[in-house]
Design a protein around this motif. Structure first.
Motif, PDB file in Angstrom:
ATOM      1  N   LEU A  20      -1.068  23.282 -18.531  1.00 34.26           N
ATOM      2  CA  LEU A  20      -2.571  22.015 -17.570  1.00 34.26           C
ATOM      3  C   LEU A  20      -2.410  21.743 -15.950  1.00 34.26           C
ATOM      4  CD1 LEU A  20       0.203  19.506 -18.761  1.00 34.26           C
ATOM      5  CD2 LEU A  20      -1.688  19.913 -20.001  1.00 34.26           C
ATOM      6  N   PRO A  21      -3.765  22.881 -16.147  1.00 36.28           N
ATOM      7  CA  PRO A  21      -4.314  23.235 -14.750  1.00 36.28           C
ATOM      8  C   PRO A  21      -4.320  21.660 -13.220  1.00 36.28           C
ATOM      9  CG  PRO A  21      -6.109  23.209 -16.539  1.00 36.28           C
ATOM     10  CD  PRO A  21      -4.986  23.295 -17.222  1.00 36.28           C
ATOM     11  N   VAL A  22      -4.800  20.460 -14.410  1.00 41.14           N
ATOM     12  CA  VAL A  22      -4.521  19.208 -13.215  1.00 41.14           C
ATOM     13  C   VAL A  22      -3.329  18.963 -12.797  1.00 41.14           C
ATOM     14  CG1 VAL A  22      -5.555  16.905 -13.584  1.00 41.14           C
ATOM     15  CG2 VAL A  22      -6.362  18.881 -14.845  1.00 41.14           C
ATOM     16  N   TYR A  23      -2.308  19.505 -13.955  1.00 39.92           N
ATOM     17  CA  TYR A  23      -0.121  19.336 -14.094  1.00 39.92           C
ATOM     18  C   TYR A  23      -0.217  20.252 -13.677  1.00 39.92           C
ATOM     19  CZ  TYR A  23      -2.518  14.533 -15.534  1.00 39.92           C
ATOM     20  OH  TYR A  23      -3.299  13.675 -15.092  1.00 39.92           O
ATOM     21  N   PRO A  24       0.203  21.053 -12.163  1.00 39.57           N
ATOM     22  CA  PRO A  24       0.741  22.506 -12.169  1.00 39.57           C
ATOM     23  C   PRO A  24       2.021  22.327 -12.134  1.00 39.57           C
ATOM     24  CG  PRO A  24      -0.699  22.283 -11.217  1.00 39.57           C
ATOM     25  CD  PRO A  24      -0.694  21.474 -11.428  1.00 39.57           C
ATOM     26  N   TRP A  28       4.221  19.560 -10.736  1.00 42.26           N
ATOM     27  CA  TRP A  28       4.706  19.274 -12.210  1.00 42.26           C
ATOM     28  C   TRP A  28       6.339  18.931 -13.232  1.00 42.26           C
ATOM     29  CZ3 TRP A  28       2.330  13.811 -12.308  1.00 42.26           C
ATOM     30  CH2 TRP A  28       1.132  13.782 -12.264  1.00 42.26           C
ATOM     31  N   SER A  29       6.058  18.834 -13.732  1.00 44.19           N
ATOM     32  CA  SER A  29       7.420  18.972 -14.516  1.00 44.19           C
ATOM     33  C   SER A  29       6.799  18.201 -15.901  1.00 44.19           C
ATOM     34  CB  SER A  29       8.981  17.929 -14.495  1.00 44.19           C
ATOM     35  OG  SER A  29       9.021  16.712 -14.729  1.00 44.19           O
ATOM     36  N   VAL A  30       6.899  18.416 -17.070  1.00 41.85           N
ATOM     37  CA  VAL A  30       6.528  18.221 -18.407  1.00 41.85           C
ATOM     38  C   VAL A  30       7.677  18.023 -19.689  1.00 41.85           C
ATOM     39  CG1 VAL A  30       5.019  18.485 -20.260  1.00 41.85           C
ATOM     40  CG2 VAL A  30       4.102  19.503 -18.152  1.00 41.85           C
ATOM     41  N   ASP A  31       7.530  17.174 -20.145  1.00 35.78           N
ATOM     42  CA  ASP A  31       8.157  16.691 -20.890  1.00 35.78           C
ATOM     43  C   ASP A  31       8.072  16.260 -22.347  1.00 35.78           C
ATOM     44  OD1 ASP A  31      10.762  16.712 -19.095  1.00 35.78           O
ATOM     45  OD2 ASP A  31      10.609  14.567 -19.060  1.00 35.78           O
ATOM     46  N   LEU A  32       8.329  17.035 -23.411  1.00 35.82           N
ATOM     47  CA  LEU A  32       8.245  16.437 -25.183  1.00 35.82           C
ATOM     48  C   LEU A  32       8.887  15.812 -25.882  1.00 35.82           C
ATOM     49  CD1 LEU A  32       6.140  17.274 -27.012  1.00 35.82           C
ATOM     50  CD2 LEU A  32       8.147  19.637 -27.950  1.00 35.82           C
ATOM     51  N   ILE A  33       8.609  14.784 -25.786  1.00 40.75           N
ATOM     52  CA  ILE A  33       9.191  13.594 -26.933  1.00 40.75           C
ATOM     53  C   ILE A  33       9.083  13.640 -27.774  1.00 40.75           C
ATOM     54  CG2 ILE A  33       9.768  10.973 -26.644  1.00 40.75           C
ATOM     55  CD1 ILE A  33       8.876  11.542 -23.902  1.00 40.75           C
ATOM     56  N   PHE A  70       4.639  12.865 -31.701  1.00 39.02           N
ATOM     57  CA  PHE A  70       4.789  13.290 -30.560  1.00 39.02           C
ATOM     58  C   PHE A  70       4.513  13.096 -28.942  1.00 39.02           C
ATOM     59  CE2 PHE A  70       1.900  16.867 -31.225  1.00 39.02           C
ATOM     60  CZ  PHE A  70       1.151  16.902 -30.395  1.00 39.02           C
ATOM     61  N   GLU A  71       4.511  13.423 -27.711  1.00 40.89           N
ATOM     62  CA  GLU A  71       4.114  12.764 -27.007  1.00 40.89           C
ATOM     63  C   GLU A  71       4.644  13.786 -25.462  1.00 40.89           C
ATOM     64  OE1 GLU A  71       2.970   8.448 -25.666  1.00 40.89           O
ATOM     65  OE2 GLU A  71       4.170   9.222 -24.136  1.00 40.89           O
ATOM     66  N   ASP A  79       5.150   9.559  -9.785  1.00 39.12           N
ATOM     67  CA  ASP A  79       4.240   9.339 -11.228  1.00 39.12           C
ATOM     68  C   ASP A  79       4.523  10.367 -12.480  1.00 39.12           C
ATOM     69  OD1 ASP A  79       2.182   7.236  -9.760  1.00 39.12           O
ATOM     70  OD2 ASP A  79       1.421   9.436  -9.339  1.00 39.12           O
ATOM     71  N   VAL A  80       4.477   9.542 -13.399  1.00 37.52           N
ATOM     72  CA  VAL A  80       4.119   9.432 -15.513  1.00 37.52           C
ATOM     73  C   VAL A  80       3.154   9.144 -15.904  1.00 37.52           C
ATOM     74  CG1 VAL A  80       5.695   9.127 -17.535  1.00 37.52           C
ATOM     75  CG2 VAL A  80       6.910   9.444 -15.223  1.00 37.52           C
ATOM     76  N   VAL A  81       2.406  10.376 -16.548  1.00 34.26           N
ATOM     77  CA  VAL A  81       0.955  10.837 -17.009  1.00 34.26           C
ATOM     78  C   VAL A  81       1.035  11.016 -18.672  1.00 34.26           C
ATOM     79  CG1 VAL A  81      -1.254  11.665 -16.911  1.00 34.26           C
ATOM     80  CG2 VAL A  81       0.525  11.427 -14.817  1.00 34.26           C
ATOM     81  N   THR A  82       0.893  10.217 -19.472  1.00 36.36           N
ATOM     82  CA  THR A  82       0.506  11.011 -20.919  1.00 36.36           C
ATOM     83  C   THR A  82      -0.233  11.852 -20.490  1.00 36.36           C
ATOM     84  OG1 THR A  82       1.692   9.244 -21.534  1.00 36.36           O
ATOM     85  CG2 THR A  82       0.522  10.555 -23.664  1.00 36.36           C
ATOM     86  N   VAL A  83      -0.156  13.114 -21.070  1.00 41.05           N
ATOM     87  CA  VAL A  83      -0.918  14.199 -21.176  1.00 41.05           C
ATOM     88  C   VAL A  83      -1.514  14.248 -22.852  1.00 41.05           C
ATOM     89  CG1 VAL A  83      -1.504  16.918 -21.057  1.00 41.05           C
ATOM     90  CG2 VAL A  83      -0.136  15.224 -19.708  1.00 41.05           C
ATOM     91  N   GLU A  84      -0.377  14.653 -23.630  1.00 44.92           N
ATOM     92  CA  GLU A  84      -0.988  14.334 -24.776  1.00 44.92           C
ATOM     93  C   GLU A  84      -0.432  13.657 -26.119  1.00 44.92           C
ATOM     94  OE1 GLU A  84      -1.716  17.573 -28.554  1.00 44.92           O
ATOM     95  OE2 GLU A  84      -1.374  18.751 -25.730  1.00 44.92           O
TER      96      GLU A  84
END
Length: 175
Positions: A20-24, A28-33, A70-71, A79-84
């Motif tokens: 995720l180039p916008v959220y490197p 940024w941390s990413v969670d899979l829900i 999934f999200e 900030d928390v952003v939904t990426v996909e």
């Protein structure tokens, strides 16, 4: 193209790298829900600028099979952003299933049932009959043939999708 595969196997190691180039990472941390028959939450770890999801086979063996929504959510601590968002399927752990497991999908089961009826129909002449106050009417053979063609096409489409799909018909050419 989704970062999360269309099917995840229970009982095997799950690994996915998300770029995720916008959220490197590590900013940024990413969670899979995942929500469906079970509740699955995975936090990514940094892999350079990428986000790595990893779940050992000892963890995935307990994941309930079925269809999940999934999200992917990115967070920088404020900030928390939904990426996909999307859907995936958790496939059952075949090693944990006993004898008699029917692994065919819905399309294959229906196609096999329709073909069994057509095959059995070859030995039965009557379309309907009545005994006392009870009657039986069979599905006309032409309707069964249409149904079989529909499910054959759907099965063929699924097989193409598993092989990578393609944009149209394939032509073999030799020189």
């Amino acid at each position: 193209m989704s970062a999360i595969p269309g099917e995840i196997g229970a009982g095997v190691t799950f690994r996915a790298t998300v770029f995720l180039p916008v959220y490197p990472a590590p900013e940024w941390s990413v969670d899979l829900i995942l929500r469906g028959p079970g509740q699955i939450d995975l936090a990514s770890t940094d892999d350079g600028d990428n986000h790595l999801f990893h779940a050992a086979a000892s963890v995935t063996k307990d994941w309930a099979p079925g269809h999940y929504r999934f999200e992917l959510r990115a967070s920088d601590g404020v900030d928390v952003v939904t990426v996909e968002t999307g859907e995936t399927r958790i496939a059952p752990d075949l090693a944990a299933l006993g004898q008699g497991f029917d692994g065919r999908d819905h399309v294959r089961k229906v196609l096999d049932a329709v073909e069994a009826v057509i095959e059995n129909r070859a030995t039965i002449d009557q379309q309907s009959y009545q005994i006392n106050n009870r009657s039986l009417q069979r599905t006309p053979l032409d309707e069964l043939m249409k149904l079989r063609a529909k499910y054959r096409a759907e099965l063929s489409q699924k097989k193409r999708a598993r092989r990578g799909g393609g944009l149209g018909p394939r032509y073999k050419v030799s020189f």
